[in-house]
Motif scaffolding. Sequence first.
Motif, PDB file in Angstrom:
ATOM      1  N   SER A  82      -4.171 -34.261  -3.013  1.00 53.27           N
ATOM      2  CA  SER A  82      -4.677 -34.973  -1.835  1.00 53.27           C
ATOM      3  C   SER A  82      -4.804 -34.093  -0.604  1.00 53.27           C
ATOM      4  N   ASP A  83      -4.654 -32.814  -0.756  1.00 54.32           N
ATOM      5  CA  ASP A  83      -4.799 -31.877   0.355  1.00 54.32           C
ATOM      6  C   ASP A  83      -3.859 -32.225   1.513  1.00 54.32           C
ATOM      7  N   VAL A  84      -2.655 -32.680   1.175  1.00 47.50           N
ATOM      8  CA  VAL A  84      -1.629 -32.965   2.180  1.00 47.50           C
ATOM      9  C   VAL A  84      -0.550 -31.898   2.050  1.00 47.50           C
ATOM     10  N   SER A  85      -0.305 -31.184   3.128  1.00 51.47           N
ATOM     11  CA  SER A  85       0.694 -30.119   3.112  1.00 51.47           C
ATOM     12  C   SER A  85       1.958 -30.610   3.809  1.00 51.47           C
ATOM     13  N   LEU A  86       3.047 -30.681   3.051  1.00 49.96           N
ATOM     14  CA  LEU A  86       4.328 -31.086   3.628  1.00 49.96           C
ATOM     15  C   LEU A  86       5.015 -29.852   4.201  1.00 49.96           C
ATOM     16  N   ALA A  87       5.136 -29.824   5.527  1.00 52.30           N
ATOM     17  CA  ALA A  87       5.722 -28.659   6.188  1.00 52.30           C
ATOM     18  C   ALA A  87       7.236 -28.630   6.050  1.00 52.30           C
ATOM     19  N   GLU A  88       7.856 -29.808   6.048  1.00 50.98           N
ATOM     20  CA  GLU A  88       9.315 -29.875   5.946  1.00 50.98           C
ATOM     21  C   GLU A  88       9.737 -31.273   5.538  1.00 50.98           C
ATOM     22  N   PHE A  89      10.999 -31.381   5.126  1.00 51.13           N
ATOM     23  CA  PHE A  89      11.610 -32.670   4.807  1.00 51.13           C
ATOM     24  C   PHE A  89      12.809 -32.865   5.729  1.00 51.13           C
ATOM     25  N   SER A  90      13.208 -34.118   5.887  1.00 47.37           N
ATOM     26  CA  SER A  90      14.396 -34.403   6.684  1.00 47.37           C
ATOM     27  C   SER A  90      15.187 -35.529   6.035  1.00 47.37           C
TER      28      SER A  90
ATOM     29  N   LYS B 152      18.128 -34.275  -9.451  1.00 42.22           N
ATOM     30  CA  LYS B 152      16.975 -35.181  -9.404  1.00 42.22           C
ATOM     31  C   LYS B 152      16.385 -35.258  -8.002  1.00 42.22           C
ATOM     32  N   PHE B 153      17.251 -35.182  -6.993  1.00 38.45           N
ATOM     33  CA  PHE B 153      16.785 -35.233  -5.611  1.00 38.45           C
ATOM     34  C   PHE B 153      15.969 -33.986  -5.278  1.00 38.45           C
ATOM     35  N   ILE B 154      16.459 -32.822  -5.690  1.00 41.08           N
ATOM     36  CA  ILE B 154      15.719 -31.574  -5.469  1.00 41.08           C
ATOM     37  C   ILE B 154      14.394 -31.611  -6.217  1.00 41.08           C
ATOM     38  N   GLU B 155      14.430 -32.104  -7.435  1.00 47.15           N
ATOM     39  CA  GLU B 155      13.207 -32.194  -8.238  1.00 47.15           C
ATOM     40  C   GLU B 155      12.187 -33.117  -7.574  1.00 47.15           C
ATOM     41  N   PHE B 156      12.662 -34.224  -7.000  1.00 53.48           N
ATOM     42  CA  PHE B 156      11.758 -35.162  -6.328  1.00 53.48           C
ATOM     43  C   PHE B 156      11.067 -34.488  -5.147  1.00 53.48           C
ATOM     44  N   ILE B 157      11.819 -33.743  -4.347  1.00 55.37           N
ATOM     45  CA  ILE B 157      11.242 -33.056  -3.189  1.00 55.37           C
ATOM     46  C   ILE B 157      10.164 -32.068  -3.627  1.00 55.37           C
ATOM     47  N   LEU B 158      10.472 -31.273  -4.633  1.00 54.07           N
ATOM     48  CA  LEU B 158       9.508 -30.275  -5.109  1.00 54.07           C
ATOM     49  C   LEU B 158       8.269 -30.941  -5.698  1.00 54.07           C
ATOM     50  N   ASP B 159       8.477 -32.020  -6.457  1.00 54.48           N
ATOM     51  CA  ASP B 159       7.341 -32.729  -7.055  1.00 54.48           C
ATOM     52  C   ASP B 159       6.450 -33.351  -5.983  1.00 54.48           C
ATOM     53  N   ALA B 160       7.068 -33.940  -4.957  1.00 54.90           N
ATOM     54  CA  ALA B 160       6.292 -34.570  -3.884  1.00 54.90           C
ATOM     55  C   ALA B 160       5.434 -33.537  -3.160  1.00 54.90           C
ATOM     56  N   ARG B 161       6.038 -32.408  -2.833  1.00 53.28           N
ATOM     57  CA  ARG B 161       5.278 -31.364  -2.144  1.00 53.28           C
ATOM     58  C   ARG B 161       4.124 -30.860  -3.006  1.00 53.28           C
ATOM     59  N   ASP B 162       4.407 -30.556  -4.270  1.00 52.88           N
ATOM     60  CA  ASP B 162       3.388 -29.978  -5.141  1.00 52.88           C
ATOM     61  C   ASP B 162       2.277 -30.976  -5.464  1.00 52.88           C
ATOM     62  N   TRP B 163       2.652 -32.239  -5.727  1.00 47.81           N
ATOM     63  CA  TRP B 163       1.638 -33.229  -6.107  1.00 47.81           C
ATOM     64  C   TRP B 163       0.675 -33.484  -4.953  1.00 47.81           C
ATOM     65  N   LEU B 164       1.214 -33.674  -3.748  1.00 43.63           N
ATOM     66  CA  LEU B 164       0.356 -33.958  -2.597  1.00 43.63           C
ATOM     67  C   LEU B 164      -0.537 -32.770  -2.256  1.00 43.63           C
ATOM     68  N   ALA B 165       0.008 -31.564  -2.349  1.00 43.44           N
ATOM     69  CA  ALA B 165      -0.791 -30.378  -2.038  1.00 43.44           C
ATOM     70  C   ALA B 165      -1.927 -30.198  -3.042  1.00 43.44           C
TER      71      ALA B 165
END
Length: 344
Positions: free
Chosen positions: A261-269, A245-258
């Motif tokens: 809303s034209d927001v590119s997530l370069a990395e997570f921490s 679920k954590f991996i899925e959340f990261i992928l969903d956040a990156r894809d949805w924003l890109a």
Amino acid sequence: MIKSGRSQLEIHPMAQEFSQKSKILFRPKRLEKKQRSKHKKIIFGVLFLIIFAGAIYFFFFSPTFQIKNALIIASEKNISSDLVAQVQNSVRDFFQTRFFFVRRDNLFVFQENELKDYLISKFPEISDAKIERSSEKNLAEREIKIYLTKREMAAIWCETDLASAATGELKPVEEENFEPVTSTAATISESEAVRPKEEIKKCFYVDGEGVVFEEAPLTFGALIVLVKDFSGDEISLGARIAEPKFIEFILDARDWLAKNSDVSLAEFSIDKEDRQLRGLTSEEWQIVFNESQTAAEQGFIIKKVLEQEIKDKRRDLEYFDLRIENRIYYKYRNQDSKEDNTQK
């Protein structure tokens, strides 16, 4: 004639003589029958043991029922010939092991799940090993087929140390722990235009199940999901570093924003103390996520604030903080934190 007295019973001499003769005539025949029966039992017992031992050897120890060939089939193109050769050698090693005294390549002892678990534990990059036996019609072939499936990369996960990091709360850090970087944002002062010193130890490929399966180079790119782990947890091959679920959340956040809303997530921490998830955009501002809400819900709030409040000052942002449900806090690099009561 039998005469009886007060205290004893007298036997006629002829009856006594007949009794003695009968013992002489019939007792040896009974003994012969018993001896014959005993000999037969011994013979049958020995024959049974010989047949039983022969059957045990024939079914479990002779080459007749040993698997003759294990065919390794790469079901995907990303499986190298070297990996296939290594798996082949490991299958041979597995067949040399024994279940009690019987080798595991015996058709009556061989268990598909045992070999599958053995290969997956030995080769973390393998996600599945489907095993098929020869059909009953072709049982004489004594062959098994192993179809390998390799894990697919979902993210690159890096063990990372930070000389001094703001964990938990977004707080300023002493300037001596930073090194200057250039920035195009006119509102950022020289002391604020800094980037934390990071030391990346090792990087690994992680699949959608959160399983670490292979060492990876440190790679950046629009198609790469990079996660810098400051938690201090040691990463090892084959371990589950995060829940699916954590991996899925990261992928969903990156894809949805890109996409929306034209927001590119370069990395997570991931923070050291509370394992808080943050995203760093290509414009150098952070998003502090709330994992109890969906990525789409938080992305919608960010999009609304960007369009209605931030507008053309996106590059001046320092962070969005969504840790409190139904609220979003944001801060410019040279201003105090602000609250926006945008509802979902």
